[in-house]
Design an enzyme around this catalytic site. Structure first.
Site, short mmCIF file in Angstrom:
data_model
loop_
_atom_site.label_atom_id
_atom_site.label_comp_id
_atom_site.label_asym_id
_atom_site.label_seq_id
_atom_site.Cartn_x
_atom_site.Cartn_y
_atom_site.Cartn_z
N THR A 1 41.10 4.62 58.89
CA THR A 1 41.47 5.99 58.52
C THR A 1 41.38 6.86 59.77
O THR A 1 40.35 6.90 60.42
CB THR A 1 40.54 6.56 57.44
OG1 THR A 1 39.18 6.45 57.87
CG2 THR A 1 40.73 5.82 56.12
N ASN B 1 40.70 9.86 61.46
CA ASN B 1 39.97 11.08 61.10
C ASN B 1 40.40 12.29 61.92
O ASN B 1 40.69 12.19 63.09
CB ASN B 1 38.47 10.85 61.25
CG ASN B 1 37.97 9.81 60.28
OD1 ASN B 1 38.36 8.65 60.35
ND2 ASN B 1 37.14 10.23 59.37
N GLU C 1 40.28 11.52 55.25
CA GLU C 1 40.42 10.14 55.74
C GLU C 1 41.82 9.60 55.48
O GLU C 1 42.06 8.94 54.48
CB GLU C 1 39.42 9.23 55.00
CG GLU C 1 37.96 9.67 55.04
CD GLU C 1 37.22 9.15 56.27
OE1 GLU C 1 37.74 8.24 56.95
OE2 GLU C 1 36.12 9.67 56.54
N TYR D 1 43.52 7.06 69.01
CA TYR D 1 42.55 8.15 69.16
C TYR D 1 43.06 9.18 70.15
O TYR D 1 43.70 8.84 71.14
CB TYR D 1 41.20 7.61 69.67
CG TYR D 1 40.44 6.84 68.63
CD1 TYR D 1 39.87 7.48 67.54
CD2 TYR D 1 40.30 5.45 68.73
CE1 TYR D 1 39.16 6.76 66.57
CE2 TYR D 1 39.60 4.72 67.78
CZ TYR D 1 39.03 5.39 66.70
OH TYR D 1 38.35 4.68 65.77
N ARG E 1 44.00 10.70 42.14
CA ARG E 1 42.82 10.56 41.27
C ARG E 1 41.61 11.25 41.90
O ARG E 1 41.60 11.53 43.10
CB ARG E 1 42.49 9.08 41.04
CG ARG E 1 42.11 8.35 42.32
CD ARG E 1 41.62 6.93 42.07
NE ARG E 1 41.33 6.25 43.32
CZ ARG E 1 40.15 6.28 43.94
NH1 ARG E 1 39.15 6.97 43.43
NH2 ARG E 1 39.97 5.62 45.08
N PHE F 1 31.87 3.45 43.22
CA PHE F 1 32.20 2.10 42.81
C PHE F 1 30.95 1.24 42.89
O PHE F 1 30.14 1.42 43.80
CB PHE F 1 33.31 1.52 43.69
CG PHE F 1 34.63 2.18 43.44
CD1 PHE F 1 35.49 1.70 42.48
CD2 PHE F 1 35.00 3.31 44.15
CE1 PHE F 1 36.71 2.32 42.23
CE2 PHE F 1 36.20 3.95 43.92
CZ PHE F 1 37.06 3.44 42.95
P1 ADP Z 1 36.94 5.80 62.75
O1 ADP Z 1 35.70 5.81 61.93
O2 ADP Z 1 36.69 6.10 64.18
O3 ADP Z 1 37.98 6.67 62.14
P2 ADP Z 1 38.34 3.56 61.61
O4 ADP Z 1 37.74 2.20 61.43
O5 ADP Z 1 38.53 4.39 60.37
O6 ADP Z 1 37.47 4.29 62.68
O7 ADP Z 1 39.71 3.36 62.33
C1 ADP Z 1 40.54 4.45 62.52
C2 ADP Z 1 41.36 4.35 63.79
O8 ADP Z 1 42.18 3.21 63.73
C3 ADP Z 1 42.31 5.53 63.90
O9 ADP Z 1 41.70 6.60 64.58
C4 ADP Z 1 43.47 4.96 64.66
O10 ADP Z 1 43.28 5.13 66.04
C5 ADP Z 1 43.43 3.47 64.32
N1 ADP Z 1 44.44 3.02 63.35
C6 ADP Z 1 45.15 1.88 63.47
N2 ADP Z 1 45.98 1.72 62.45
C7 ADP Z 1 45.80 2.76 61.62
C8 ADP Z 1 46.40 3.14 60.37
N3 ADP Z 1 47.34 2.39 59.79
N4 ADP Z 1 45.97 4.28 59.79
C9 ADP Z 1 45.03 5.03 60.37
N5 ADP Z 1 44.42 4.73 61.54
C10 ADP Z 1 44.80 3.60 62.18
MG MG Z 2 38.23 6.55 59.97
#
Ligand code: ADP
Ligand code: MG
Length: 318
Positions: A198, A200, A250, A262, A275, A280
């Site tokens: 996600t 952020n 998210e 990023y 929803r 869960f």
């Molecule tokens: P964080 O907690 O830092 O957000 P995540 O595990 O949620 O880490 O991963 C998010 C990061 O993954 C995003 O900031 C982006 O750089 C990368 N990313 C790769 N593919 C996707 C996607 N389909 N949707 C959202 N983020 C993605």
């Molecule tokens: Mg995230």
């Protein structure tokens, strides 16, 4: 609070964004809660009599609702705390509202955001749906017949009222809203724990916007500068499974990326609701539900009512 009768009508106070209600003399700044306009319009057009009963003085209720088109005329009865002997949690105000509506109290449905209001509604032997105005307070509202997360989740048919007819393929269209900024580091759980990344956004500049929108799962379109526009499903809230302290947003972009992005500029237009946020029992059930949300969003975004927003110029702006 808002009260209807199942023959029927309603009363309310649940209709304003709560944090602004204390700003006396600035009623014009008070936004309707998501779902409030929809609810009032729907009941009015179905001929369901409504009352508005609030502990606030009648004068301030009148001032507040005057900024919302059509609200005043939608209520058959408006009653303030200064028009009865004892305010909520006493049932007086509800009895008086029912009397003026000429409807039996037991045929009334109350929609309440406060504990004293729920107590008052039950003491008046009305059915009560609680929509707690403060987050993470639902467990206190056990006296209510049902506790819902927001007005978007109200199921009128449960109370013998005409159901909303605006859900489309398990989604509820919302007035589009916009949020954007550079992608920041989150909790690092998305990909690692859930297999669902996600992207952020910083919530610092958006606390008002996030406070305005009920926690839950939404969807829309995401513009990532230089990369394109993608379908997107997202949650807003505290992620009960992880019990976060802060409300976050998210967004999961429904596209396979070969690398992280990023720091890149992400723009979102949110067009529909799926929803409420729920907890869960297991991580597996949470993951399964998120994938189901993805399928719902992916197919709904093909509908013209949602797909048209893909062309929103906001998504391409930098
Ligand atoms: P964080 O907690 O830092 O957000 P995540 O595990 O949620 O880490 O991963 C998010 C990061 O993954 C995003 O900031 C982006 O750089 C990368 N990313 C790769 N593919 C996707 C996607 N389909 N949707 C959202 N983020 C993605
Ligand atoms: Mg995230």
């Amino acid at each position: 609070m808002l009260t209807f009768s199942r023959d029927g009508w309603l009363k309310l106070e649940t209709l304003w964004v709560h944090r602004l209600v204390t700003m006396k003399h600035r009623w014009c700044n008070i936004k309707a809660l998501p779902g409030a306009n929809r609810l009032i319009k729907h009941l009015k057009s179905n001929g369901v009599p409504m009352a508005l009963a609030s502990n606030s003085p009648r004068e301030s209720i009148d001032a507040k609702i005057s900024f919302h088109d059509g609200w005043k005329d939608s209520f058959s009865v408006i009653i303030g705390g200064d028009e009865v002997r004892t305010g909520k949690p006493s049932p007086d105000i509800f009895f008086e509202a029912a009397r003026r509506l000429k409807i039996e109290p037991s045929s009334c449905l109350v929609i309440e955001d406060s504990l004293p209001g729920v107590t008052a509604g039950k003491a008046a032997e009305m059915e009560v749906v609680a929509v707690p105005s403060l987050p993470k307070q639902s467990h206190l509202f056990t006296a209510a017949d049902e506790v819902i997360n927001s007005l978007l989740d109200l199921q009128l048919e449960k109370w013998g009222l005409p159901p909303f007819a605006d859900w489309v393929e398990r989604t509820l269209p919302v007035d589009p809203w916009y949020i954007g900024g550079p992608v920041i580091k989150g909790f690092g759980r998305g990909s690692k724990v859930l297999g669902i990344p996600t992207a952020n956004l910083s919530t610092k500049d958006y606390s008002d916007l996030l406070a305005e929108h009920p926690a839950g799962v939404y969807f829309g379109w995401a513009g990532l500068s230089g990369r394109g526009i993608f379908k997107m499903v997202m949650s807003i809230g505290w992620n009960p499974y992880f019990n976060n302290k802060e409300k976050t947003i998210e967004p999961w972009l429904l596209h396979e990326f070969t690398e992280d992005f990023y720091g890149e500029e992400l723009k979102l237009v949110i067009v529909g609701y799926i929803r409420p946020e729920v907890n869960f029992p297991t991580l597996e059930s949470l993951i399964a539900k998120i994938h189901e949300d993805r399928r719902v969003a992916e197919s709904a975004l093909e509908l013209p009512m949602y797909s048209s927003h893909k062309d929103d110029s906001y998504l391409r702006s930098s």
